[in-house]
Write a protein that holds these residues in place. Structure first.
Motif, short mmCIF file in Angstrom:
data_model
loop_
_atom_site.label_atom_id
_atom_site.label_comp_id
_atom_site.label_asym_id
_atom_site.label_seq_id
_atom_site.Cartn_x
_atom_site.Cartn_y
_atom_site.Cartn_z
N PHE A 1 0.81 -1.21 0.00
CA PHE A 1 0.00 0.00 0.00
C PHE A 1 0.85 1.27 0.00
CE2 PHE A 1 -2.99 -3.18 1.44
CZ PHE A 1 -4.15 -2.81 0.79
N ASN A 2 2.07 1.19 0.52
CA ASN A 2 2.94 2.37 0.57
C ASN A 2 3.42 2.81 -0.80
OD1 ASN A 2 3.20 0.84 3.24
ND2 ASN A 2 3.94 2.89 3.72
N THR A 3 3.23 1.99 -1.85
CA THR A 3 3.65 2.37 -3.20
C THR A 3 2.50 3.01 -3.99
OG1 THR A 3 3.17 0.17 -4.07
CG2 THR A 3 5.43 0.59 -3.30
N GLY A 4 1.34 3.25 -3.36
CA GLY A 4 0.21 3.84 -4.06
C GLY A 4 -0.17 5.20 -3.50
N LEU A 5 -0.33 6.18 -4.36
CA LEU A 5 -0.63 7.55 -3.96
C LEU A 5 -1.96 7.66 -3.22
CD1 LEU A 5 0.40 10.47 -4.14
CD2 LEU A 5 -0.83 10.67 -6.31
N ALA A 6 -3.02 7.01 -3.70
CA ALA A 6 -4.34 7.11 -3.06
C ALA A 6 -4.33 6.55 -1.64
CB ALA A 6 -5.39 6.41 -3.91
N SER A 7 -3.42 5.62 -1.35
CA SER A 7 -3.34 5.04 -0.01
C SER A 7 -3.11 6.11 1.05
CB SER A 7 -2.20 4.03 0.08
OG SER A 7 -2.40 2.96 -0.82
N TYR A 8 -2.37 7.14 0.70
CA TYR A 8 -2.03 8.18 1.66
C TYR A 8 -3.17 9.15 1.91
CZ TYR A 8 2.69 6.42 1.43
OH TYR A 8 3.78 5.60 1.53
N PHE A 9 -4.19 9.13 1.06
CA PHE A 9 -5.32 10.05 1.21
C PHE A 9 -6.61 9.36 1.64
CE2 PHE A 9 -2.51 11.98 -1.96
CZ PHE A 9 -2.26 13.20 -1.33
N LEU A 10 -6.75 8.05 1.36
CA LEU A 10 -8.04 7.40 1.55
C LEU A 10 -8.08 6.31 2.61
CD1 LEU A 10 -9.05 7.07 -2.22
CD2 LEU A 10 -9.73 8.84 -0.58
N LEU A 11 -6.96 5.95 3.21
CA LEU A 11 -6.96 4.81 4.12
C LEU A 11 -7.06 5.17 5.60
CD1 LEU A 11 -4.48 2.32 2.44
CD2 LEU A 11 -6.97 2.28 2.44
N GLY A 12 -7.09 6.41 5.95
CA GLY A 12 -7.22 6.79 7.37
C GLY A 12 -8.66 6.95 7.79
N ARG A 13 -8.88 7.04 9.11
CA ARG A 13 -10.23 7.25 9.65
C ARG A 13 -10.71 8.67 9.39
NH1 ARG A 13 -11.05 4.38 15.32
NH2 ARG A 13 -12.04 6.34 15.74
#
Length: 194
Positions: free
Chosen positions: A58-70
Motif C-alpha cells: 500500500f505504501n507504493t500507491g498515492l491514493a493510499s495516503y489520502f483514503l486509508l485513514g479514519r
C-alpha cells in the motif's frame, strides 16, 4: 511444339504463431497501482483458466495516503496485502490472452496513525472478495492488460493503541474502526510470458 509454363499454386500458409502462445506462466505488474492503492506484482499460471498470486504494498500507491485513514488527521504508516485469484480467458490465439474475468480473495493489513491530534496507532486486518474483468494482448513475450476490479473490504480484526502519554484524549479516538467499504479500481498490467 510449344511448352506452356506450368502454373504453380502454393497453399496459403497458416499465420505465424507467437512463441509465447503456449506459455503457461507469466509475471506482470499493475503500473496504475502507483496512483491507486499500491503496485501489485503478480505471478500467473494456466492456459484458458489460470490461477494467480498477487502481492500489494500500500505504501507504493498515492491514493493510499489520502483514503486509508479514519479522518483527515490520520496518515498511512504501512500496509501489505496478498490475493489468490482465478481468471477465465476467452482468447483463441494462445494461453492467457483475450477477454477475461474471475474472482479473487485478498487479505490486507493496514496500519495508520494520528500523530497531530489524537496520538493513536490504528491497525486493521481485512478480507476483500473481488471480481475483475478486462482484456489482455500479447506482443511476442510482452503482455499488456487493461481492466477493472470491484470488491468489498470486510474488516476481520482491528485495534487502536495510544501513542505516548497523551494518546486517546478525545472520546472515541481509541475505538477500533470496523466498517465495510466498497472498493474499485482500474488496472494496466505490463509483463512477460515466461
Amino acid at each position: 511444339m510449344t511448352h506452356e509454363p506450368e502454373l504453380v499454386v502454393s497453399a496459403p500458409s497458416e499465420p505465424q504463431r507467437e512463441t509465447s502462445a503456449d506459455s503457461i506462466v507469466n509475471l506482470h505488474i499493475d503500473v496504475l497501482g502507483s496512483l491507486q492503492f499500491g503496485l501489485t506484482p503478480t505471478l500467473e499460471i494456466g492456459k484458458k483458466v489460470s490461477g494467480y498470486l498477487r502481492l500489494r504494498s500500500f505504501n507504493t500507491g498515492l491514493a493510499s495516503y489520502f483514503l486509508l485513514g479514519r479522518d483527515r488527521d490520520d496518515e498511512l504508516h504501512w500496509g501489505l496485502g496478498a490475493a489468490l485469484g482465478l481468471h477465465v480467458f476467452l482468447g483463441r490465439d494462445g494461453n492467457m490472452r483475450g477477454i477475461f474475468g474471475g474472482p479473487s480473495l485478498e487479505y490486507a493489513f493496514v496500519k495508520t496513525r494520528d500523530v497531530t491530534r489524537d496520538f493513536v496507532m490504528y491497525g486493521t486486518h481485512v478480507l476483500i472478495p473481488q471480481f475483475d474483468f478486462g482484456n489482455r494482448w500479447a506482443f511476442e513475450s510482452f503482455l499488456l492488460g487493461v481492466g477493472a476490479r470491484v470488491g468489498l473490504s470486510v474488516p476481520i480484526s482491528s485495534f487502536a493503541r495510544p501513542i505516548g502519554l497523551d494518546g486517546c484524549w478525545r472520546r472515541g479516538a481509541c475505538d477500533p474502526h470496523q466498517d465495510l467499504m466498497f472498493v474499485a479500481g482500474v488496472f494496466l498490467d505490463l509483463g512477460w510470458y515466461l
